[in-house]
Scaffold this motif. Structure first.
Motif, PDB file in Angstrom:
ATOM      1  N   ARG A  81      -4.693  -2.080  -5.103  1.00 20.68           N
ATOM      2  CA  ARG A  81      -3.914  -1.539  -3.994  1.00 20.68           C
ATOM      3  C   ARG A  81      -3.462  -2.646  -3.046  1.00 20.68           C
ATOM      4  O   ARG A  81      -2.366  -2.596  -2.492  1.00 20.68           O
ATOM      5  CB  ARG A  81      -4.748  -0.522  -3.222  1.00 20.68           C
ATOM      6  CG  ARG A  81      -4.970   0.794  -3.934  1.00 20.68           C
ATOM      7  CD  ARG A  81      -5.865   1.691  -3.101  1.00 20.68           C
ATOM      8  NE  ARG A  81      -5.889   3.052  -3.615  1.00 20.68           N
ATOM      9  CZ  ARG A  81      -6.639   4.020  -3.100  1.00 20.68           C
ATOM     10  NH1 ARG A  81      -7.420   3.754  -2.056  1.00 20.68           N
ATOM     11  NH2 ARG A  81      -6.607   5.225  -3.610  1.00 20.68           N
ATOM     12  N   ASP A 123      -4.427  -0.103 -13.260  1.00 25.33           N
ATOM     13  CA  ASP A 123      -5.336   0.596 -12.347  1.00 25.33           C
ATOM     14  C   ASP A 123      -6.676  -0.093 -12.162  1.00 25.33           C
ATOM     15  O   ASP A 123      -7.424   0.264 -11.255  1.00 25.33           O
ATOM     16  CB  ASP A 123      -5.611   2.012 -12.875  1.00 25.33           C
ATOM     17  CG  ASP A 123      -6.586   2.004 -14.059  1.00 25.33           C
ATOM     18  OD1 ASP A 123      -7.633   2.652 -13.973  1.00 25.33           O
ATOM     19  OD2 ASP A 123      -6.306   1.325 -15.058  1.00 25.33           O
ATOM     20  N   SER A 138       0.850  -1.181   0.000  1.00 22.88           N
ATOM     21  CA  SER A 138       0.000   0.000   0.000  1.00 22.88           C
ATOM     22  C   SER A 138       0.884   1.228   0.000  1.00 22.88           C
ATOM     23  O   SER A 138       2.032   1.182   0.404  1.00 22.88           O
ATOM     24  CB  SER A 138      -0.921   0.034   1.218  1.00 22.88           C
ATOM     25  OG  SER A 138      -0.195   0.335   2.384  1.00 22.88           O
ATOM     26  N   HIS A 139       0.294   2.342  -0.458  1.00 24.83           N
ATOM     27  CA  HIS A 139       1.064   3.582  -0.498  1.00 24.83           C
ATOM     28  C   HIS A 139       1.474   3.997   0.900  1.00 24.83           C
ATOM     29  O   HIS A 139       2.555   4.544   1.115  1.00 24.83           O
ATOM     30  CB  HIS A 139       0.212   4.671  -1.161  1.00 24.83           C
ATOM     31  CG  HIS A 139       0.951   5.953  -1.369  1.00 24.83           C
ATOM     32  ND1 HIS A 139       2.100   6.022  -2.107  1.00 24.83           N
ATOM     33  CD2 HIS A 139       0.720   7.211  -0.927  1.00 24.83           C
ATOM     34  CE1 HIS A 139       2.539   7.275  -2.123  1.00 24.83           C
ATOM     35  NE2 HIS A 139       1.712   8.010  -1.410  1.00 24.83           N
ATOM     36  N   THR A 186     -10.180  -0.554  -5.752  1.00 23.46           N
ATOM     37  CA  THR A 186      -9.206  -0.674  -4.675  1.00 23.46           C
ATOM     38  C   THR A 186      -8.492  -2.022  -4.655  1.00 23.46           C
ATOM     39  O   THR A 186      -7.543  -2.204  -3.905  1.00 23.46           O
ATOM     40  CB  THR A 186      -9.885  -0.465  -3.304  1.00 23.46           C
ATOM     41  OG1 THR A 186     -10.911  -1.457  -3.141  1.00 23.46           O
ATOM     42  CG2 THR A 186     -10.513   0.915  -3.220  1.00 23.46           C
ATOM     43  N   GLU A 194       2.262   1.993  -4.732  1.00 22.88           N
ATOM     44  CA  GLU A 194       1.040   2.708  -5.101  1.00 22.88           C
ATOM     45  C   GLU A 194       1.398   4.161  -5.382  1.00 22.88           C
ATOM     46  O   GLU A 194       2.094   4.801  -4.594  1.00 22.88           O
ATOM     47  CB  GLU A 194       0.027   2.629  -3.968  1.00 22.88           C
ATOM     48  CG  GLU A 194      -1.280   3.352  -4.270  1.00 22.88           C
ATOM     49  CD  GLU A 194      -2.214   3.344  -3.077  1.00 22.88           C
ATOM     50  OE1 GLU A 194      -2.117   2.412  -2.250  1.00 22.88           O
ATOM     51  OE2 GLU A 194      -3.025   4.281  -2.965  1.00 22.88           O
ATOM     52  N   CYS A 215       0.531   0.199  -8.734  1.00 22.89           N
ATOM     53  CA  CYS A 215      -0.885   0.543  -8.816  1.00 22.89           C
ATOM     54  C   CYS A 215      -1.038   2.035  -9.069  1.00 22.89           C
ATOM     55  O   CYS A 215      -0.553   2.858  -8.289  1.00 22.89           O
ATOM     56  CB  CYS A 215      -1.608   0.162  -7.529  1.00 22.89           C
ATOM     57  SG  CYS A 215      -3.317   0.743  -7.458  1.00 22.89           S
ATOM     58  N   ALA A 251      -3.388   4.487  -8.485  1.00 19.66           N
ATOM     59  CA  ALA A 251      -4.484   4.397  -7.530  1.00 19.66           C
ATOM     60  C   ALA A 251      -5.655   5.302  -7.872  1.00 19.66           C
ATOM     61  O   ALA A 251      -5.485   6.417  -8.386  1.00 19.66           O
ATOM     62  CB  ALA A 251      -3.973   4.734  -6.131  1.00 19.66           C
TER      63      ALA A 251
END
Length: 290
Positions: free
Chosen positions: A265, A230, A3-4, A262, A271, A255, A257
């Motif tokens: 993600r 995406d 995840s980011h 989602t 991300e 990803c 985002a």
């Protein structure tokens, strides 16, 4: 899971993010260690080009072509892998006749078509007969279900047909209402339905980004694969990178985002905030390899 929020990066120009997973960090390390055998594969809509209400108006992010032109000569290949016809992606991306993009390939219709920047040539197969049948029946189906009056519209992709609900007063309700009738129509003509961001695409089975990515990476004997996407249609490509990793080829999953989708993600190593973030990542890679 990637995840980011789990990734770390500094704010200096051309900084590279630190992937949130061990597999992603190994993929980035392999990319930087042997870029001449690295393959970069990118989705188009939502990844290189912002999503817009009318797909005919979609255009690549203004910094996309410069970033691709800077990166392409430093890697084995850059491929744009899209569900659109290859020529449409070339036009909307502004990829033709760009110095430095000789290594660019556009794999259209999920890899069924191929356009090579070096020669400007396009290879395309004959369309599946079921697509013509669906194309003929679709207007009547949309009229019977009331979808035509609710702001839905169709996009003829040649080898596939897509029904968009983004312009409907309630896009999500229109999307859900069409799932079952379109699935039935597709089954009757030997096609499948692929859901996306407020779009349902009817296309032949076996046309997916995972098979196309694996085939392309193997054809180049890639030592590393970076894929950025995406949407739900990009999940097969994510799975293909996971398979390549299991076979010993490092990979990096990116990803682009959005709040609409989602699922990617949860699977991504890195991300980034939409097409602008993808383009910044490509530019940072080119800068690091310069």
């Amino acid at each position: 899971m990637g995840s980011h929020q789990d990734s770390t990066r500094d704010d200096s120009p051309h900084s590279l993010p630190t992937p949130a997973t061990a597999a992603g960090r190994a993929g980035l390390d392999a990319f930087l260690a042997d870029p001449g055998r690295a393959v970069v594969v990118l989705d188009f809509d939502g990844t290189l080009a912002p999503i817009v209400p009318d797909p005919d108006q979609a255009r690549a992010h203004p910094d996309a072509v410069p970033a691709l032109a800077a990166l392409a000569p430093k890697v084995a290949s850059v491929a744009v892998l899209t569900g659109r016809p290859a020529e449409v992606a070339v036009h909307h991306g502004g990829f033709a006749g760009v110095p430095g993009l000789d290594h660019l390939v556009v794999l259209g219709h999920y890899g069924a078509e191929r356009w090579d920047a070096a020669t400007g040539t396009l290879a395309t197969p004959a369309p599946h007969p079921g697509v013509a049948a669906v194309r003929a029946e679709l207007p009547g189906l949309l009229k019977r279900t009331g979808a035509a009056a609710r702001g839905t519209w169709t996009e003829d992709k040649g080898h596939a047909v897509a029904v968009h609900t983004r312009r409907a007063p309630d896009p999500h309700a229109a999307f859900e209402a069409l799932r079952a009738p379109l699935a039935d129509l597709a089954r009757r003509h030997g096609l499948i339905v692929e859901p996306g961001r407020m779009v349902l695409e009817l296309r032949p089975p076996g046309m997916d980004k995972g098979a196309a990515l694996r085939s392309y990476a193997h054809s180049l004997d890639a030592a590393c694969v970076l894929f950025a996407g995406d949407d739900l249609g990009d999940l097969p490509a994510y799975a293909a990178v996971d398979t390549l990793r299991a076979e010993g080829t490092p990979g990096l999953l990116v990803c682009s985002a959005s709040d609409e989708v989602t699922e990617l993600r949860k699977r991504a190593d890195v991300e980034v905030p939409g097409p602008a973030g993808v383009v910044a990542l490509l530019a940072a890679l080119a800068h690091r390899l310069a």
